[in-house]
Design an enzyme around this catalytic site. Structure first.
Site, PDB file in Angstrom:
ATOM      1  CB  SER A 178     -18.427  11.773 -34.508  1.00  0.00           C
ATOM      2  OG  SER A 178     -18.429  11.414 -35.858  1.00  0.00           O
ATOM      3  NE  ARG A 179     -12.594  10.444 -37.936  1.00  0.00           N
ATOM      4  CZ  ARG A 179     -12.030   9.432 -38.550  1.00  0.00           C
ATOM      5  NH1 ARG A 179     -10.748   9.490 -38.821  1.00  0.00           N
ATOM      6  NH2 ARG A 179     -12.736   8.376 -38.901  1.00  0.00           N
ATOM      7  CE  LYS A 205     -17.269  -7.786 -32.456  1.00  0.00           C
ATOM      8  NZ  LYS A 205     -17.692  -7.614 -33.905  1.00  0.00           N
TER       9      LYS A 205
HETATM   10  P1  NAP Z   1     -17.558   2.086 -38.689  1.00  0.00           P
HETATM   11  O1  NAP Z   1     -18.938   2.593 -38.916  1.00  0.00           O
HETATM   12  O2  NAP Z   1     -16.663   1.879 -39.854  1.00  0.00           O
HETATM   13  O3  NAP Z   1     -16.729   3.031 -37.703  1.00  0.00           O
HETATM   14  C1  NAP Z   1     -17.234   3.590 -36.531  1.00  0.00           C
HETATM   15  C2  NAP Z   1     -16.650   4.991 -36.352  1.00  0.00           C
HETATM   16  O4  NAP Z   1     -15.299   4.896 -35.935  1.00  0.00           O
HETATM   17  C3  NAP Z   1     -16.614   5.807 -37.609  1.00  0.00           C
HETATM   18  O5  NAP Z   1     -17.849   6.440 -37.815  1.00  0.00           O
HETATM   19  C4  NAP Z   1     -15.512   6.790 -37.304  1.00  0.00           C
HETATM   20  O6  NAP Z   1     -16.035   7.834 -36.532  1.00  0.00           O
HETATM   21  C5  NAP Z   1     -14.603   6.040 -36.408  1.00  0.00           C
HETATM   22  N1  NAP Z   1     -13.410   5.607 -37.124  1.00  0.00           N
HETATM   23  C6  NAP Z   1     -13.317   4.738 -38.147  1.00  0.00           C
HETATM   24  N2  NAP Z   1     -12.026   4.552 -38.516  1.00  0.00           N
HETATM   25  C7  NAP Z   1     -11.311   5.363 -37.709  1.00  0.00           C
HETATM   26  C8  NAP Z   1      -9.936   5.634 -37.587  1.00  0.00           C
HETATM   27  N3  NAP Z   1      -9.038   5.034 -38.368  1.00  0.00           N
HETATM   28  N4  NAP Z   1      -9.545   6.517 -36.650  1.00  0.00           N
HETATM   29  C9  NAP Z   1     -10.442   7.108 -35.860  1.00  0.00           C
HETATM   30  N5  NAP Z   1     -11.771   6.881 -35.930  1.00  0.00           N
HETATM   31  C10 NAP Z   1     -12.191   6.015 -36.837  1.00  0.00           C
HETATM   32  O7  NAP Z   1     -17.573   0.734 -37.836  1.00  0.00           O
HETATM   33  P2  NAP Z   1     -18.744   0.007 -37.036  1.00  0.00           P
HETATM   34  O8  NAP Z   1     -19.391  -0.996 -37.904  1.00  0.00           O
HETATM   35  O9  NAP Z   1     -19.590   0.986 -36.350  1.00  0.00           O
HETATM   36  O10 NAP Z   1     -17.849  -0.837 -36.024  1.00  0.00           O
HETATM   37  C11 NAP Z   1     -17.192  -0.237 -34.921  1.00  0.00           C
HETATM   38  C12 NAP Z   1     -16.933  -1.318 -33.885  1.00  0.00           C
HETATM   39  O11 NAP Z   1     -18.179  -1.901 -33.528  1.00  0.00           O
HETATM   40  C13 NAP Z   1     -16.050  -2.476 -34.399  1.00  0.00           C
HETATM   41  O12 NAP Z   1     -15.164  -2.883 -33.391  1.00  0.00           O
HETATM   42  C14 NAP Z   1     -17.050  -3.580 -34.723  1.00  0.00           C
HETATM   43  O13 NAP Z   1     -16.492  -4.862 -34.520  1.00  0.00           O
HETATM   44  C15 NAP Z   1     -18.126  -3.306 -33.688  1.00  0.00           C
HETATM   45  N6  NAP Z   1     -19.439  -3.815 -34.098  1.00  0.00           N
HETATM   46  C16 NAP Z   1     -19.951  -3.563 -35.346  1.00  0.00           C
HETATM   47  C17 NAP Z   1     -21.163  -4.127 -35.744  1.00  0.00           C
HETATM   48  C18 NAP Z   1     -21.777  -3.873 -37.108  1.00  0.00           C
HETATM   49  O14 NAP Z   1     -22.775  -4.529 -37.438  1.00  0.00           O
HETATM   50  N7  NAP Z   1     -21.272  -2.984 -37.918  1.00  0.00           N
HETATM   51  C19 NAP Z   1     -21.873  -4.918 -34.845  1.00  0.00           C
HETATM   52  C20 NAP Z   1     -21.368  -5.094 -33.562  1.00  0.00           C
HETATM   53  C21 NAP Z   1     -20.152  -4.541 -33.213  1.00  0.00           C
HETATM   54  P3  NAP Z   1     -16.123   9.315 -36.984  1.00  0.00           P
HETATM   55  O15 NAP Z   1     -15.898   9.361 -38.468  1.00  0.00           O
HETATM   56  O16 NAP Z   1     -17.479   9.597 -36.556  1.00  0.00           O
HETATM   57  O17 NAP Z   1     -15.082  10.031 -36.229  1.00  0.00           O
END
Ligand code: NAP
Length: 307
Positions: A33-34, A87
């Site tokens: 993670s960054r 997903k």
């Molecule tokens: P998030 O918190 O916005 O992002 C997850 C991590 O991905 C961030 O902490 C970041 O990691 C990394 N990231 C974000 N944008 C990036 C980029 N442009 N390049 C590289 N790394 C990046 O998103 P999330 O809600 O966890 O969702 C992630 C996935 O899980 C999605 O596909 C979503 O559909 C799925 N999901 C989400 C939920 C929900 O309730 N949120 C539920 C089920 C599934 P670092 O900053 O740590 O590097």
């Protein structure tokens, strides 16, 4: 078996870390993670460093948004590690086909997860619907994007899928439980004028099934599907966790915390059996909605401002 988590954001911390902590199959051995980390777990700022430093880690679970996920997924498979994908499994269908081919060539497991298929009521709903004829179905998936995806601008960028990010969960359940394949016949997508992905969508499928996805829901949140069949009525509520037959509670609860432990148990089984699981049918329907859908332009959306 040792596993690493990549992308320590909302879903990693809400679901993956607790599921792994309770898993009899997996030990969370590293994070990439960054910005984020998990106490007591070795953390890396980039994936290549982790793969080089930890050859003992056999599997990697990617919790990144879909657009940046492909490069990471490819690196994991090229390093000969098993791969688990949040997903939707990618930003495009072709890239997931490519990953499935690469996993096969490398002799490792790839699991494109659909967490909603693990919801408590889904298997029983599928069994009940088998052999029944569906007369009509109505899917209502309406949630507040500010509550569930606070500040996640990626969701409204090209490839972020907008309201299909939660909507694909409904489609993953539908494609699992319905006795016959689904075919999209019409779609109408609402795009905020300042965004690249829809904030709401209404879909029609052959056989009298319709879906209403909306990210602007205030008050009670709704993740329901209701079917009328030749053998009575079935409803799945709470994102597939609560099953009702003829209006009476039959199975499951409002608790959504069982989905990710079930995903990691399945991943362990796939690795042990040397198999993979990649079902793109929910994503095909989303692609079809973008292909066939009529486009409306609606009011700008800003995470900071209400309205
Ligand atoms: P998030 O918190 O916005 O992002 C997850 C991590 O991905 C961030 O902490 C970041 O990691 C990394 N990231 C974000 N944008 C990036 C980029 N442009 N390049 C590289 N790394 C990046 O998103 P999330 O809600 O966890 O969702 C992630 C996935 O899980 C999605 O596909 C979503 O559909 C799925 N999901 C989400 C939920 C929900 O309730 N949120 C539920 C089920 C599934 P670092 O900053 O740590 O590097």
């Amino acid at each position: 078996m040792k596993i690493a988590l990549v992308g320590i954001g909302k879903i990693a911390l809400d679901q993956h870390v607790p599921a792994l902590a309770a898993s009899p199959d997996w030990k969370l051995a590293a994070t990439v993670s960054r910005n984020g980390s998990v106490p007591g777990v070795e953390s890396f700022a980039n994936l290549a460093d982790m793969l080089a430093a930890r050859p003992d880690i056999a599997a990697v679970s990617l919790c990144l948004p879909p657009v940046p996920r492909f490069e990471a997924a490819q690196a994991v498979l090229r390093a000969g590690r098993h791969l688990m994908l949040e997903k939707p499994p990618g930003a495009t269908l072709a890239e997931v086909h490519h990953l499935a081919d690469l996993a096969r060539a490398q002799g490792v497991t790839i699991f494109a997860t659909w967490h909603s298929r693990m919801a408590h009521g889904v298997a029983a709903a599928k069994a009940w619907l088998a052999g029944r004829s569906i007369r009509a179905g109505r899917i209502t998936w309406r949630e507040d994007v500010r509550k569930w995806h606070p500040g996640q601008d990626w969701i409204f960028e090209a490839g972020g899928m907008g309201v299909f990010d939660p909507g694909i969960n409904a489609l993953s359940i539908l494609t699992e439980i319905l006795p016959d394949p689904l075919r999209l016949t019409e779609a109408e997508l609402d795009f905020p004028a300042n965004r690249q992905a829809p904030i709401a969508a209404r879909l029609g499928f052959a056989g009298g099934i319709s879906a209403d996805f909306d990210f602007r829901q205030q008050g009670p949140q709704t993740w329901d599907m209701e079917f009328s069949t030749d053998g009575g009525d079935l409803a799945l509520r709470m994102g597939g966790n609560r099953l009702e037959i003829g209006g009476a509670h039959r199975e499951g609860s409002d608790d959504i915390m069982g989905e990710y432990p079930a995903l990691y148990a399945r991943m362990a089984g796939l690795v042990r059996e040397g198999r993979s699981d990649v079902d793109l049918s929910p994503m095909v329907l989303v692609a079809d909605a973008f292909t066939l859908g009529r486009r409306n332009t609606v009011a700008d959306f800003d995470f900071q401002r209400m309205g």
